[in-house]
Write a protein that holds these residues in place. Structure first.
Motif, short mmCIF file in Angstrom:
data_model
loop_
_atom_site.label_atom_id
_atom_site.label_comp_id
_atom_site.label_asym_id
_atom_site.label_seq_id
_atom_site.Cartn_x
_atom_site.Cartn_y
_atom_site.Cartn_z
N LYS A 104 -3.89 -2.21 0.79
CA LYS A 104 -4.46 -1.01 0.17
C LYS A 104 -5.32 -0.22 1.17
CE LYS A 104 -6.61 0.45 -4.19
NZ LYS A 104 -5.54 1.34 -4.66
N PHE A 105 -6.26 -0.92 1.79
CA PHE A 105 -7.10 -0.26 2.80
C PHE A 105 -6.20 0.28 3.92
CE2 PHE A 105 -9.89 -0.01 6.47
CZ PHE A 105 -11.10 0.43 5.96
N ASP A 106 -5.20 -0.50 4.30
CA ASP A 106 -4.29 -0.06 5.36
C ASP A 106 -3.58 1.24 4.98
OD1 ASP A 106 -2.85 -0.41 7.86
OD2 ASP A 106 -1.11 -0.86 6.62
N ALA A 107 -3.06 1.30 3.75
CA ALA A 107 -2.30 2.48 3.32
C ALA A 107 -3.21 3.69 3.09
CB ALA A 107 -1.53 2.16 2.04
N GLU A 108 -4.47 3.42 2.70
CA GLU A 108 -5.34 4.53 2.30
C GLU A 108 -6.33 4.96 3.39
OE1 GLU A 108 -5.09 3.50 -2.47
OE2 GLU A 108 -6.92 2.99 -1.39
N VAL A 109 -6.63 4.07 4.30
CA VAL A 109 -7.61 4.42 5.34
C VAL A 109 -6.96 4.37 6.73
CG1 VAL A 109 -9.86 3.91 6.35
CG2 VAL A 109 -9.50 3.59 3.89
N ASN A 110 -6.43 3.21 7.13
CA ASN A 110 -5.83 3.11 8.47
C ASN A 110 -4.72 4.13 8.68
OD1 ASN A 110 -7.45 0.86 8.71
ND2 ASN A 110 -5.80 -0.62 8.51
N TYR A 112 -4.39 6.96 7.69
CA TYR A 112 -4.91 8.28 8.00
C TYR A 112 -5.77 8.25 9.26
CZ TYR A 112 -3.30 9.58 3.37
OH TYR A 112 -2.53 9.82 2.27
N LEU A 113 -6.83 7.44 9.24
CA LEU A 113 -7.80 7.54 10.34
C LEU A 113 -7.30 6.88 11.62
CD1 LEU A 113 -11.11 7.02 8.33
CD2 LEU A 113 -10.07 9.16 9.11
N LEU A 114 -6.85 5.65 11.56
CA LEU A 114 -6.37 4.99 12.78
C LEU A 114 -5.14 5.72 13.32
CD1 LEU A 114 -6.43 1.07 12.52
CD2 LEU A 114 -7.83 2.55 13.96
N PHE A 115 -4.27 6.11 12.42
CA PHE A 115 -3.05 6.77 12.87
C PHE A 115 -3.36 8.13 13.50
CE2 PHE A 115 0.58 9.65 12.16
CZ PHE A 115 1.49 9.02 12.99
N GLU A 116 -4.11 8.95 12.78
CA GLU A 116 -4.35 10.31 13.27
C GLU A 116 -5.21 10.35 14.53
OE1 GLU A 116 -3.01 13.06 12.23
OE2 GLU A 116 -1.98 12.22 10.50
N LYS A 117 -6.24 9.51 14.56
CA LYS A 117 -7.21 9.63 15.64
C LYS A 117 -6.88 8.77 16.85
CE LYS A 117 -11.54 10.41 14.57
NZ LYS A 117 -12.90 10.31 13.99
#
Lengths: 225, 225
Positions: A104-110, A112-117
């Motif tokens: 869940k955290f991976d799909a909702e946070v990583n 977006y943030l890890l991928f984009e930045k």
């Protein structure tokens, strides 16, 4: 000899590193760039992902792939200190929280943030999408609120004993913290929990990680932040 | 009393049902429609997903959430018959394959075929995208080829003993087989493996599943297909 194939800002590689350190098991690190599909990694894990632990034991070679399998392997290899709570209800709760962060955290946070930045930059996939970053930050606040609720109900994330749940949560959050995106001051209970995690010897190597050309947030390695 | 909250064509719910049957543990099924966010399910699992196993034991209530946690719980609750191979290398390999199906097969096959053909319809999300269905079928062939390679190297998917890996693989593949999309005849080794799985008493209830208004492929429940 025990070798962990890892990438420093991969939350699953971090879980394996922390667990090995908690168990005080000696290991060597082998740096991988999974997105380049390196042959040595693909030969060990056809899915091409880190982490992979290769343990050359007197009884033969063990290749454990991905964090959950590695952590269960380490728990069976060296049961003490245990990284699972003692009772079945608490063990199930610790494993639920691992899944919470891993999916869940991976799909909702990583995602977006890890991928984009980070991942886009390293893999030459173009500029970050600011809308996606905003969405990731909103989700992150929601997750920190959820963590606050857990810490409010009980002593510790999955109970009083440090466990797999603390490892999963801190491994994921620490990657986002490297990017400087965790609004710790808005979530004092989560911050106090993470401060305790940061002080553990098993977390020292995590706080020493540096990506070339990409410094972490200035408080990233501070024990008192 | 032991209750499994499930949805019949959810590959993770199926893993929990098969494992409970293999362990010969009595349980009741409670049907859920996770996309409606039912309150009883959300109270047990804030992520709102099936499967959730609620076990009221003399020592207290255990709530185990998601397949990996449920299967590890059942293995600890009733170690025999074991669903994990005996040696550490084989255990790691079985867990690797669980992850392979839970993440890679899910992202490459379920996300196309189950989503387009089933979830969209049930949730009123519009007509299936034929391009996506073609992509899912291509990936599925690639996965069946991978399974064939494994079966070619060894006796059984993760080794000679029936294990978590067989459960994960058959749970995922059986959902796609319900839709009629598995080209079994092109993959005889995979077909022979799945025939053996279908004959196990633990798989009987899976083969009896029927969604209202949506019949399975005509060979779905045939033991000799």
């Amino acid at each position: 000899m025990r070798t962990l194939h890892h990438w420093p800002l991969d939350p699953w590689s971090r879980q394996a590193r922390i667990a090995l350190a908690e168990k005080q098991l000696a290991f060597e690190l082998r740096f991988e760039r999974p997105w380049d599909a390196p042959e040595d990694l693909l030969a060990l894990n056809p899915a091409g992902l880190t982490p992979v632990l290769v343990d050359e034991t007197p009884q033969g070679r063990v290749v454990a792939v991905e964090a959950r399998a590695i952590l269960e392997y380490l728990e069976e290899l060296k049961p003490e200190p245990s990284l699972l709570p003692g009772g079945p209800a608490e063990r199930a709760e610790a494993r639920r929280l691992c899944h919470w962060f891993d999916r869940k955290f991976d799909a909702e946070v990583n995602a977006y943030l890890l991928f984009e930045k980070l991942e886009k930059r390293l893999q030459g996939l173009g500029a970050p999408d600011m809308e996606a970053i905003r969405a990731g930050r909103d989700y992150l606040r929601w997750h920190l609120d959820y963590v606050t609720g857990l810490l409010d109900q009980r002593d510790g994330l999955a109970g009083p004993r440090y466990s797999l749940a603390d490892i999963a949560a801190s491994a994921h959050l620490s990657c986002i913290d490297y990017l400087g995106d965790v609004p710790w001051d808005e979530f004092p209970a989560a911050k106090a929990w993470y401060e305790r995690i940061k002080c553990r010897p098993s977390f020292r190597a995590i706080l020493e990680d540096r990506l070339p050309g990409m410094a972490p947030a200035r408080w990233y390695a501070d024990l008192d932040f």
